[in-house]
Design a protein around this motif. Structure first.
Motif, mmCIF file in Angstrom:
data_model
loop_
_atom_site.group_PDB
_atom_site.id
_atom_site.type_symbol
_atom_site.label_atom_id
_atom_site.label_comp_id
_atom_site.label_asym_id
_atom_site.label_seq_id
_atom_site.Cartn_x
_atom_site.Cartn_y
_atom_site.Cartn_z
ATOM 1 N N ILE A 103 0.848 -1.206 0.000
ATOM 2 C CA ILE A 103 0.000 0.000 0.000
ATOM 3 C C ILE A 103 0.875 1.246 0.000
ATOM 4 O O ILE A 103 0.636 2.213 -0.722
ATOM 5 C CB ILE A 103 -0.952 0.015 1.218
ATOM 6 C CG1 ILE A 103 -1.919 -1.172 1.149
ATOM 7 C CG2 ILE A 103 -1.738 1.318 1.284
ATOM 8 C CD1 ILE A 103 -2.791 -1.328 2.379
ATOM 9 N N GLN A 104 1.922 1.189 0.817
ATOM 10 C CA GLN A 104 2.807 2.347 0.911
ATOM 11 C C GLN A 104 3.432 2.677 -0.447
ATOM 12 O O GLN A 104 3.505 3.838 -0.855
ATOM 13 C CB GLN A 104 3.895 2.070 1.946
ATOM 14 C CG GLN A 104 4.592 3.330 2.406
ATOM 15 C CD GLN A 104 5.723 3.017 3.358
ATOM 16 O OE1 GLN A 104 6.297 1.930 3.312
ATOM 17 N NE2 GLN A 104 6.032 3.970 4.203
ATOM 18 N N GLU A 105 3.863 1.622 -1.147
ATOM 19 C CA GLU A 105 4.440 1.832 -2.480
ATOM 20 C C GLU A 105 3.424 2.444 -3.427
ATOM 21 O O GLU A 105 3.710 3.356 -4.202
ATOM 22 C CB GLU A 105 4.911 0.492 -3.058
ATOM 23 C CG GLU A 105 6.397 0.263 -2.856
ATOM 24 C CD GLU A 105 6.783 -1.136 -3.311
ATOM 25 O OE1 GLU A 105 6.287 -1.583 -4.374
ATOM 26 O OE2 GLU A 105 7.562 -1.781 -2.582
ATOM 27 N N GLU A 106 2.216 1.913 -3.342
ATOM 28 C CA GLU A 106 1.127 2.344 -4.218
ATOM 29 C C GLU A 106 0.805 3.826 -3.988
ATOM 30 O O GLU A 106 0.620 4.595 -4.926
ATOM 31 C CB GLU A 106 -0.106 1.487 -3.885
ATOM 32 C CG GLU A 106 -1.314 1.728 -4.763
ATOM 33 C CD GLU A 106 -1.252 0.917 -6.053
ATOM 34 O OE1 GLU A 106 -0.540 -0.103 -6.069
ATOM 35 O OE2 GLU A 106 -1.909 1.339 -7.033
ATOM 36 N N LEU A 107 0.740 4.220 -2.706
ATOM 37 C CA LEU A 107 0.328 5.585 -2.386
ATOM 38 C C LEU A 107 1.459 6.603 -2.530
ATOM 39 O O LEU A 107 1.206 7.793 -2.685
ATOM 40 C CB LEU A 107 -0.223 5.660 -0.952
ATOM 41 C CG LEU A 107 -1.478 4.827 -0.671
ATOM 42 C CD1 LEU A 107 -1.933 5.034 0.763
ATOM 43 C CD2 LEU A 107 -2.616 5.177 -1.642
ATOM 44 N N GLY A 108 2.698 6.124 -2.443
ATOM 45 C CA GLY A 108 3.831 7.050 -2.541
ATOM 46 C C GLY A 108 4.119 7.723 -1.210
ATOM 47 O O GLY A 108 3.276 7.753 -0.303
ATOM 48 N N ASP A 109 5.335 8.299 -1.105
ATOM 49 C CA ASP A 109 5.816 8.838 0.164
ATOM 50 C C ASP A 109 5.039 10.059 0.654
ATOM 51 O O ASP A 109 5.012 10.356 1.842
ATOM 52 C CB ASP A 109 7.305 9.234 0.040
ATOM 53 C CG ASP A 109 8.175 7.999 0.021
ATOM 54 O OD1 ASP A 109 7.645 6.909 0.343
ATOM 55 O OD2 ASP A 109 9.366 8.109 -0.333
ATOM 56 N N ASP A 110 4.418 10.783 -0.277
ATOM 57 C CA ASP A 110 3.816 12.060 0.114
ATOM 58 C C ASP A 110 2.381 11.936 0.606
ATOM 59 O O ASP A 110 1.784 12.900 1.068
ATOM 60 C CB ASP A 110 3.808 13.035 -1.090
ATOM 61 C CG ASP A 110 5.202 13.200 -1.642
ATOM 62 O OD1 ASP A 110 6.152 13.065 -0.828
ATOM 63 O OD2 ASP A 110 5.346 13.430 -2.860
ATOM 64 N N HIS A 111 1.821 10.747 0.487
ATOM 65 C CA HIS A 111 0.415 10.577 0.840
ATOM 66 C C HIS A 111 0.174 10.853 2.324
ATOM 67 O O HIS A 111 1.017 10.549 3.175
ATOM 68 C CB HIS A 111 -0.026 9.153 0.491
ATOM 69 C CG HIS A 111 -1.504 9.014 0.393
ATOM 70 N ND1 HIS A 111 -2.290 8.799 1.503
ATOM 71 C CD2 HIS A 111 -2.338 9.066 -0.673
ATOM 72 C CE1 HIS A 111 -3.552 8.718 1.134
ATOM 73 N NE2 HIS A 111 -3.615 8.880 -0.202
ATOM 74 N N HIS A 112 -1.026 11.439 2.623
ATOM 75 C CA HIS A 112 -1.265 11.831 4.017
ATOM 76 C C HIS A 112 -1.434 10.626 4.952
ATOM 77 O O HIS A 112 -1.376 10.767 6.159
ATOM 78 C CB HIS A 112 -2.466 12.784 4.117
ATOM 79 C CG HIS A 112 -3.786 12.089 3.893
ATOM 80 N ND1 HIS A 112 -4.243 11.770 2.631
ATOM 81 C CD2 HIS A 112 -4.712 11.638 4.767
ATOM 82 C CE1 HIS A 112 -5.410 11.154 2.733
ATOM 83 N NE2 HIS A 112 -5.722 11.063 4.031
ATOM 84 N N LEU A 113 -1.664 9.449 4.396
ATOM 85 C CA LEU A 113 -1.778 8.259 5.254
ATOM 86 C C LEU A 113 -0.441 7.556 5.487
ATOM 87 O O LEU A 113 -0.372 6.537 6.181
ATOM 88 C CB LEU A 113 -2.774 7.267 4.628
ATOM 89 C CG LEU A 113 -4.241 7.691 4.704
ATOM 90 C CD1 LEU A 113 -5.120 6.671 3.984
ATOM 91 C CD2 LEU A 113 -4.687 7.840 6.155
ATOM 92 N N ASN A 114 0.601 8.116 4.899
ATOM 93 C CA ASN A 114 1.899 7.463 4.964
ATOM 94 C C ASN A 114 2.374 7.233 6.413
ATOM 95 O O ASN A 114 2.909 6.178 6.753
ATOM 96 C CB ASN A 114 2.929 8.305 4.206
ATOM 97 C CG ASN A 114 4.122 7.449 3.837
ATOM 98 O OD1 ASN A 114 3.983 6.235 3.679
ATOM 99 N ND2 ASN A 114 5.283 8.059 3.761
#
Ligand SMILES: Nc1ncnc2c1ncn2[C@@H]1O[C@H](COP(=O)(O)OP(=O)(O)OP(=O)(O)O)[C@@H](O)[C@H]1O
Ligand SMILES: [Mg+2]
Length: 304
Positions: A103-114
């Motif tokens: 999921i983390q890879e999918e959303l990318g580092d900048d996502h607010h759920l990171n």
């Protein structure tokens, strides 16, 4: 001796007494004595004092051996249980980590759920460490055994720990016997044991006090001993028999899992050693580790 109450008239059998040593402490003795009669006439008395210190020591040793046997039986049972639970938890934990990472890879580092995902991954990793400890405790891990210098283990542990904030106000006194013969073991595991005990000491002293670490060779060079003492508050008598149990902790949730000493106990057993504890509110707590020395003449056999 003249009464009938203590073994018959004219006799006093195995009467327990305490005799004062010149330095003031009591020596337990057994007294047997009697009156020698000629017809009804008392003509002499005799008495035998038997020093009971050696016997007392044997009794204490026996009791300790008994306690140790009970402890290893309890450990064996808990070990099997722990190994089962650990294996069961390992797989779902790996799943949680894998999917959280995806999921983390999918959303990318900048996502607010990171950040939340980071927390999930970090906590799952913590579980994996606990599981690894449990497997260690239940002897489900293998490691290489080599001749090990215990003083090196102590030095290495202290080097790592001395920079931790909790050690800044702790005075560490080292008294290591030079030229200690090697023992047979795994230095990383032994590190873990020494570290667990030292960290416990530092935590018990709440970062303020004296830590005394001693190493020496005993019993005709057959045994190496490490003593780790703290000037902390000691361990209450009724908790002493629980401290080696897995998950026994008096620390707040999140501060201790209660696995440190049970894992240490398992590691020491794997090294054919023993671990003991002495504790009192006045003198603090001392952990005593003993390991058999590697026999020079057997090195070929032991290095297998
Ligand atoms: N030196 C000590 N002085 C006082 N109490 C101690 C000492 N060492 C251990 N204990 C007691 O034994 C308990 C069990 O210790 P153990 O190392 O197994 O677990 P923990 O330190 O609580 O947690 P963990 O080591 O998993 O972080 C501790 O919670 C503490 O109550
Ligand atoms: Mg601990």
């Amino acid at each position: 001796m003249r009464s009938d109450d203590c073994g018959g008239k004219g006799r006093l059998l195995r009467h327990k007494l305490a005799v004062k040593h010149k330095d003031g402490h009591d020596i337990p003795v057994s007294f047997s004595g009697g009156i020698i009669y000629d017809q009804d006439q008392e003509i002499a008395t005799f008495g035998l004092f038997t020093d009971l210190r050696a016997l007392k020591q044997i009794e204490e040793d026996l009791e300790q051996t008994h306690n140790m046997l009970m402890q290893s039986e309890k450990m064996a049972g808990l070990g099997r249980l722990a190994a089962g639970v650990a294996h069961e938890i390992n797989n779902p934990m790996s799943g949680i980590m894998l999917y959280a990472n995806l999921i983390q890879e999918e959303l990318g580092d900048d996502h607010h759920l990171n950040e939340d995902l980071q927390t999930i991954i970090r906590e799952a990793e913590r579980c994996k460490v606990i599981v690894a400890d449990l497997l260690e405790f239940s002897h489900q891990t293998n490691y290489e055994m080599n001749p090990v210098a215990l003083n090196d283990v102590i030095h290495k542990t202290i080097t790592v720990l001395q920079h931790q904030p909790i050690f800044h106000n702790i005075e560490v006194i080292m008294e290591l016997e030079e030229n200690l013969p090697a023992i047979y073991g795994n230095s990383i595991r032994l590190n873990q044991v020494v570290m667990n005990i030292i960290v416990n000491g530092a935590q018990a002293m709440e970062g303020n006090g004296k830590l005394h670490i001693l190493s020496r060779c005993r019993a005709n060079h057959d045994i190496n001993e490490i003593r780790i003492s703290d000037s902390g508050p000691g361990i209450p008598d009724d908790l002493l028999e629980k401290i080696f149990d897995p998950f026994f902790t008096t620390k707040a949730t999140g501060e201790g899992t209660g696995l440190g000493l049970s894992v240490s106990y398992a590691i020491v057993k794997e090294h054919k050693g023993s671990i003991r504890v002495n504790s009192s509110p006045e003198s603090g707590t001392t952990f005593i580790l003993r390991f058999p020395v590697v026999m020079d003449t057997l090195t070929g056999e032991n290095n297998d």
